[in-house]
Structures are given as structure tokens and as C-alpha cells.
Design a protein around this motif. Structure first.
Motif, PDB file in Angstrom:
ATOM      1  N   ASP A 141      -1.392   6.360  33.877  1.00 50.35           N
ATOM      2  CA  ASP A 141      -2.170   5.587  32.689  1.00 50.35           C
ATOM      3  C   ASP A 141      -2.090   6.680  31.609  1.00 50.35           C
ATOM      4  O   ASP A 141      -3.419   6.615  31.067  1.00 50.35           O
ATOM      5  CB  ASP A 141      -3.254   5.505  33.343  1.00 50.35           C
ATOM      6  CG  ASP A 141      -3.248   4.261  34.225  1.00 50.35           C
ATOM      7  OD1 ASP A 141      -2.202   3.565  34.445  1.00 50.35           O
ATOM      8  OD2 ASP A 141      -4.073   4.277  35.354  1.00 50.35           O
ATOM      9  N   VAL A 142      -1.164   7.446  30.986  1.00 52.31           N
ATOM     10  CA  VAL A 142      -1.300   8.232  29.965  1.00 52.31           C
ATOM     11  C   VAL A 142      -0.598   7.595  28.529  1.00 52.31           C
ATOM     12  O   VAL A 142      -0.648   8.174  27.622  1.00 52.31           O
ATOM     13  CB  VAL A 142      -0.462   9.588  30.188  1.00 52.31           C
ATOM     14  CG1 VAL A 142      -1.209  10.129  31.106  1.00 52.31           C
ATOM     15  CG2 VAL A 142       0.970   9.306  30.786  1.00 52.31           C
ATOM     16  N   PHE A 143       0.205   6.611  28.687  1.00 54.05           N
ATOM     17  CA  PHE A 143       0.794   5.937  27.527  1.00 54.05           C
ATOM     18  C   PHE A 143      -0.056   5.039  26.886  1.00 54.05           C
ATOM     19  O   PHE A 143      -0.649   4.002  27.530  1.00 54.05           O
ATOM     20  CB  PHE A 143       2.140   5.377  27.919  1.00 54.05           C
ATOM     21  CG  PHE A 143       3.250   6.175  28.493  1.00 54.05           C
ATOM     22  CD1 PHE A 143       3.225   7.373  28.369  1.00 54.05           C
ATOM     23  CD2 PHE A 143       3.909   5.813  29.489  1.00 54.05           C
ATOM     24  CE1 PHE A 143       4.201   8.311  28.787  1.00 54.05           C
ATOM     25  CE2 PHE A 143       5.013   6.403  30.082  1.00 54.05           C
ATOM     26  CZ  PHE A 143       5.088   7.832  29.757  1.00 54.05           C
ATOM     27  N   THR A 144      -0.353   5.231  25.438  1.00 53.80           N
ATOM     28  CA  THR A 144      -1.081   4.426  24.648  1.00 53.80           C
ATOM     29  C   THR A 144      -0.625   3.979  23.475  1.00 53.80           C
ATOM     30  O   THR A 144       0.358   4.835  22.943  1.00 53.80           O
ATOM     31  CB  THR A 144      -2.720   4.837  24.516  1.00 53.80           C
ATOM     32  OG1 THR A 144      -2.294   5.982  23.401  1.00 53.80           O
ATOM     33  CG2 THR A 144      -3.216   5.516  25.729  1.00 53.80           C
ATOM     34  N   THR A 145      -0.914   3.059  22.638  1.00 54.67           N
ATOM     35  CA  THR A 145      -0.299   2.666  21.394  1.00 54.67           C
ATOM     36  C   THR A 145      -0.729   3.809  20.294  1.00 54.67           C
ATOM     37  O   THR A 145      -0.265   3.584  19.077  1.00 54.67           O
ATOM     38  CB  THR A 145      -0.888   1.211  20.916  1.00 54.67           C
ATOM     39  OG1 THR A 145      -2.377   1.331  20.688  1.00 54.67           O
ATOM     40  CG2 THR A 145      -0.306   0.109  21.699  1.00 54.67           C
ATOM     41  N   ASP A 146      -1.225   4.693  20.680  1.00 57.21           N
ATOM     42  CA  ASP A 146      -1.830   5.848  19.745  1.00 57.21           C
ATOM     43  C   ASP A 146      -0.504   6.576  19.354  1.00 57.21           C
ATOM     44  O   ASP A 146      -0.598   7.508  18.292  1.00 57.21           O
ATOM     45  CB  ASP A 146      -3.005   6.718  20.371  1.00 57.21           C
ATOM     46  CG  ASP A 146      -4.328   5.828  20.374  1.00 57.21           C
ATOM     47  OD1 ASP A 146      -4.516   5.055  19.675  1.00 57.21           O
ATOM     48  OD2 ASP A 146      -5.225   6.166  21.111  1.00 57.21           O
ATOM     49  N   TYR A 147       0.336   6.880  20.230  1.00 57.04           N
ATOM     50  CA  TYR A 147       1.450   7.768  20.050  1.00 57.04           C
ATOM     51  C   TYR A 147       2.909   7.069  20.072  1.00 57.04           C
ATOM     52  O   TYR A 147       3.246   6.136  20.591  1.00 57.04           O
ATOM     53  CB  TYR A 147       1.397   8.721  21.203  1.00 57.04           C
ATOM     54  CG  TYR A 147      -0.015   9.343  21.496  1.00 57.04           C
ATOM     55  CD1 TYR A 147      -0.503  10.279  20.487  1.00 57.04           C
ATOM     56  CD2 TYR A 147      -0.723   8.984  22.571  1.00 57.04           C
ATOM     57  CE1 TYR A 147      -1.555  10.763  20.860  1.00 57.04           C
ATOM     58  CE2 TYR A 147      -1.957   9.465  22.805  1.00 57.04           C
ATOM     59  CZ  TYR A 147      -2.428  10.476  21.795  1.00 57.04           C
ATOM     60  OH  TYR A 147      -3.599  11.371  21.941  1.00 57.04           O
ATOM     61  N   ILE A 148       3.589   8.003  19.183  1.00 58.65           N
ATOM     62  CA  ILE A 148       5.078   7.297  19.075  1.00 58.65           C
ATOM     63  C   ILE A 148       6.139   7.693  19.909  1.00 58.65           C
ATOM     64  O   ILE A 148       6.827   7.079  20.273  1.00 58.65           O
ATOM     65  CB  ILE A 148       5.509   7.548  17.423  1.00 58.65           C
ATOM     66  CG1 ILE A 148       6.435   6.615  17.059  1.00 58.65           C
ATOM     67  CG2 ILE A 148       5.728   8.986  17.256  1.00 58.65           C
ATOM     68  CD1 ILE A 148       7.003   6.647  15.623  1.00 58.65           C
ATOM     69  N   THR A 149       5.584   8.828  20.596  1.00 54.07           N
ATOM     70  CA  THR A 149       6.676   9.615  21.373  1.00 54.07           C
ATOM     71  C   THR A 149       5.863  10.579  22.351  1.00 54.07           C
ATOM     72  O   THR A 149       4.707  11.005  21.926  1.00 54.07           O
ATOM     73  CB  THR A 149       7.807  10.022  20.960  1.00 54.07           C
ATOM     74  OG1 THR A 149       8.881  10.736  21.751  1.00 54.07           O
ATOM     75  CG2 THR A 149       7.364  11.459  19.741  1.00 54.07           C
ATOM     76  N   TYR A 150       6.438  10.993  23.580  1.00 54.13           N
ATOM     77  CA  TYR A 150       5.675  12.066  24.278  1.00 54.13           C
ATOM     78  C   TYR A 150       6.476  13.180  24.641  1.00 54.13           C
ATOM     79  O   TYR A 150       7.763  13.048  24.799  1.00 54.13           O
ATOM     80  CB  TYR A 150       5.221  11.040  25.535  1.00 54.13           C
ATOM     81  CG  TYR A 150       4.097   9.965  25.296  1.00 54.13           C
ATOM     82  CD1 TYR A 150       2.914  10.293  25.317  1.00 54.13           C
ATOM     83  CD2 TYR A 150       4.683   8.532  24.986  1.00 54.13           C
ATOM     84  CE1 TYR A 150       2.151   9.059  24.975  1.00 54.13           C
ATOM     85  CE2 TYR A 150       3.719   7.571  24.612  1.00 54.13           C
ATOM     86  CZ  TYR A 150       2.538   7.858  24.435  1.00 54.13           C
ATOM     87  OH  TYR A 150       1.709   6.925  24.331  1.00 54.13           O
ATOM     88  N   LYS A 151       5.797  14.260  24.933  1.00 56.68           N
ATOM     89  CA  LYS A 151       6.394  15.492  25.411  1.00 56.68           C
ATOM     90  C   LYS A 151       5.908  16.157  26.475  1.00 56.68           C
ATOM     91  O   LYS A 151       4.645  16.429  26.312  1.00 56.68           O
ATOM     92  CB  LYS A 151       6.710  16.357  24.097  1.00 56.68           C
ATOM     93  CG  LYS A 151       7.481  17.597  24.404  1.00 56.68           C
ATOM     94  CD  LYS A 151       7.370  18.638  23.476  1.00 56.68           C
ATOM     95  CE  LYS A 151       8.132  18.266  22.263  1.00 56.68           C
ATOM     96  NZ  LYS A 151       9.637  18.099  22.400  1.00 56.68           N
ATOM     97  N   LEU A 152       6.559  16.386  27.659  1.00 61.36           N
ATOM     98  CA  LEU A 152       5.881  17.236  28.640  1.00 61.36           C
ATOM     99  C   LEU A 152       6.496  18.600  28.624  1.00 61.36           C
ATOM    100  O   LEU A 152       7.755  18.818  28.595  1.00 61.36           O
ATOM    101  CB  LEU A 152       6.098  16.540  30.131  1.00 61.36           C
ATOM    102  CG  LEU A 152       5.593  17.259  31.323  1.00 61.36           C
ATOM    103  CD1 LEU A 152       4.276  17.158  31.388  1.00 61.36           C
ATOM    104  CD2 LEU A 152       6.377  16.836  32.525  1.00 61.36           C
ATOM    105  N   VAL A 153       5.626  19.482  28.406  1.00 61.84           N
ATOM    106  CA  VAL A 153       6.042  20.974  28.398  1.00 61.84           C
ATOM    107  C   VAL A 153       5.665  21.566  29.746  1.00 61.84           C
ATOM    108  O   VAL A 153       4.563  21.473  30.202  1.00 61.84           O
ATOM    109  CB  VAL A 153       5.038  21.676  27.245  1.00 61.84           C
ATOM    110  CG1 VAL A 153       5.545  23.188  27.006  1.00 61.84           C
ATOM    111  CG2 VAL A 153       5.522  20.968  25.855  1.00 61.84           C
ATOM    112  N   ILE A 154       6.720  22.083  30.293  1.00 63.00           N
ATOM    113  CA  ILE A 154       6.699  22.789  31.590  1.00 63.00           C
ATOM    114  C   ILE A 154       6.496  24.214  31.203  1.00 63.00           C
ATOM    115  O   ILE A 154       7.493  24.890  31.361  1.00 63.00           O
ATOM    116  CB  ILE A 154       7.663  22.450  32.413  1.00 63.00           C
ATOM    117  CG1 ILE A 154       7.919  20.985  32.881  1.00 63.00           C
ATOM    118  CG2 ILE A 154       7.631  23.137  33.904  1.00 63.00           C
ATOM    119  CD1 ILE A 154       9.135  20.372  33.228  1.00 63.00           C
ATOM    120  N   GLY A 155       5.291  24.708  31.668  1.00 64.59           N
ATOM    121  CA  GLY A 155       5.381  26.414  31.454  1.00 64.59           C
ATOM    122  C   GLY A 155       5.695  27.195  32.711  1.00 64.59           C
ATOM    123  O   GLY A 155       6.507  28.003  32.487  1.00 64.59           O
TER     124      GLY A 155
END
Length: 202
Positions: free
Chosen positions: A29-43
Motif C-alpha cells: 500500500d505504497v502507491f498513491t496519486t501523489d507521485y508520478i514514478t517510484y524508485k527503490l534504492v537497495i543499499g
């Protein structure tokens, strides 16, 4: 603030398999209309697996459930320090995206390299931009690409694995609410990764 990536959620593991549900680290439940795209950064991601190499994969989620039907289409390309040739893999009817092959296991040696990199996600939910709803109905939706580096135990080499894929089935934009980062077992203690969203301009 509009126009920048902002932090959504971080996962960090203090003990082996602390984050894993059926070998998946789930961002629910992390996707919302607030963002145009998403990035997962794996440290850093390490596998608690102690018996051979294993695969790293990715699935979309609906609520608390991973989407498992065979509509994932993907291609991956590997660059190895042992050769100048490319290694390609693909699938047109998988139940997941393949991101990295044969990650080295947790055998207690100093070469437990782990995995590092980024995963970008597009089209998972319709945003409203300048007052315009960008929803296009029940069409083919999410696409992703990843760029990961680690150690391929089967090849005996450090590799860079670049993958892309699409969930090739029509669905409403509200069908995709999160994602699962998948190993074949739980994660190694010290694993950490952060999800960011690119804020839509007002």
C-alpha cells in the motif's frame, strides 16, 4: 515539495529473515496519486540462503497479496567481469519479473558480496497533473526497470544485471498498490533498502 524524490518507506533487517514474508520483502500500500514514478534504492541486500546460488525476482501486489498470474514479461542482460560478451535471458509468460540470477549464498566467507542498485517503477497508478486525471481505463499498466550489481555464483563473477518488464494484462490503476522484492529465502541481517516517490507538480 513538488518535483523531487521524497522518502516513502525504509526497510532494514537486524536479524536474518526479519523482513521476509514467504521470502519476499513487501512494500504494501505504497502507491498513491501523489507521485508520478517510484524508485527503490537497495543499499545492501544479502541472502540468508546457505546452500547455493539463488534468483532475485519482483512482483506487483494488490493489498496484502502478491499478483501471481503468468502475465509478467521481462528481459535481462548481464555484464560479467569475466567476459566481454553479454548474457541475455527473457520470459513472455512468467509469474514474476527476474532481476538477478544466481546471487551468492551466505556461506560465511568474506566474499558474501550481496546486491546493490535501483529499481524504477512506472504507470502503477494514475496521477492528476495540472488538474487533469491521467487515467486511461483498464489497459496494460505497470512497467519497471532495474539496474543491480552483485556476484553471480554460477558464473564465478561480479556482474551488472539490467532488467525491464511489463505486467501484460489490463487492469484498473487501483489494482496495483505495492510490490514484493523476492529472494528464494529470507534476507541476511544488515539488509536495507528505501523507497522514494517523485512528487507530482501542482
Amino acid at each position: 515539495q513538488a518535483g523531487i524524490y521524497e522518502h516513502i518507506e525504509t526497510k532494514v533487517s537486524t536479524t536474518n529473515s526479519e523482513l521476509s514474508t514467504s521470502a519476499s520483502i513487501r512494500f504494501q500500500d505504497v502507491f498513491t496519486t501523489d507521485y508520478i514514478t517510484y524508485k527503490l534504492v537497495i543499499g545492501f541486500y544479502g541472502s540468508a540462503h546457505t546452500s547455493g546460488a539463488h534468483m532475485i525476482s519482483f512482483r506487483w501486489m494488490n493489498g496484502a497479496s502478491e499478483i501471481t498470474d503468468a502475465n509478467y514479461r521481462w528481459h535481462s542482460q548481464e555484464l560479467s567481469v569475466n567476459t566481454s560478451s553479454y548474457i541475455g535471458n527473457n520470459n513472455n509468460s512468467d509469474d514474476r519479473f527476474r532481476l538477478f540470477r544466481n546471487l551468492n549464498d551466505n556461506d560465511g566467507s568474506s566474499d558474501d558480496t550481496g546486491l546493490y542498485g535501483e529499481i524504477d517503477m512506472y504507470g502503477v497508478i494514475a496521477t492528476v497533473i495540472n488538474g487533469t486525471n491521467t487515467d486511461r481505463g483498464d489497459v496494460y499498466r505497470p512497467m519497471m526497470k532495474s539496474d543491480l550489481i552483485g556476484y553471480n555464483e554460477t558464473l564465478g563473477a561480479y556482474i551488472r544485471s539490467q532488467s525491464f518488464g511489463r505486467y501484460n494484462n489490463g487492469a484498473a490503476d487501483t489494482n496495483f498498490t505495492g510490490f514484493a522484492f523476492m529472494g528464494e529465502t529470507g534476507e541476511l541481517a544488515g539488509t536495507y533498502m528505501s523507497l522514494y516517490g517523485l512528487r507530482v507538480h501542482a
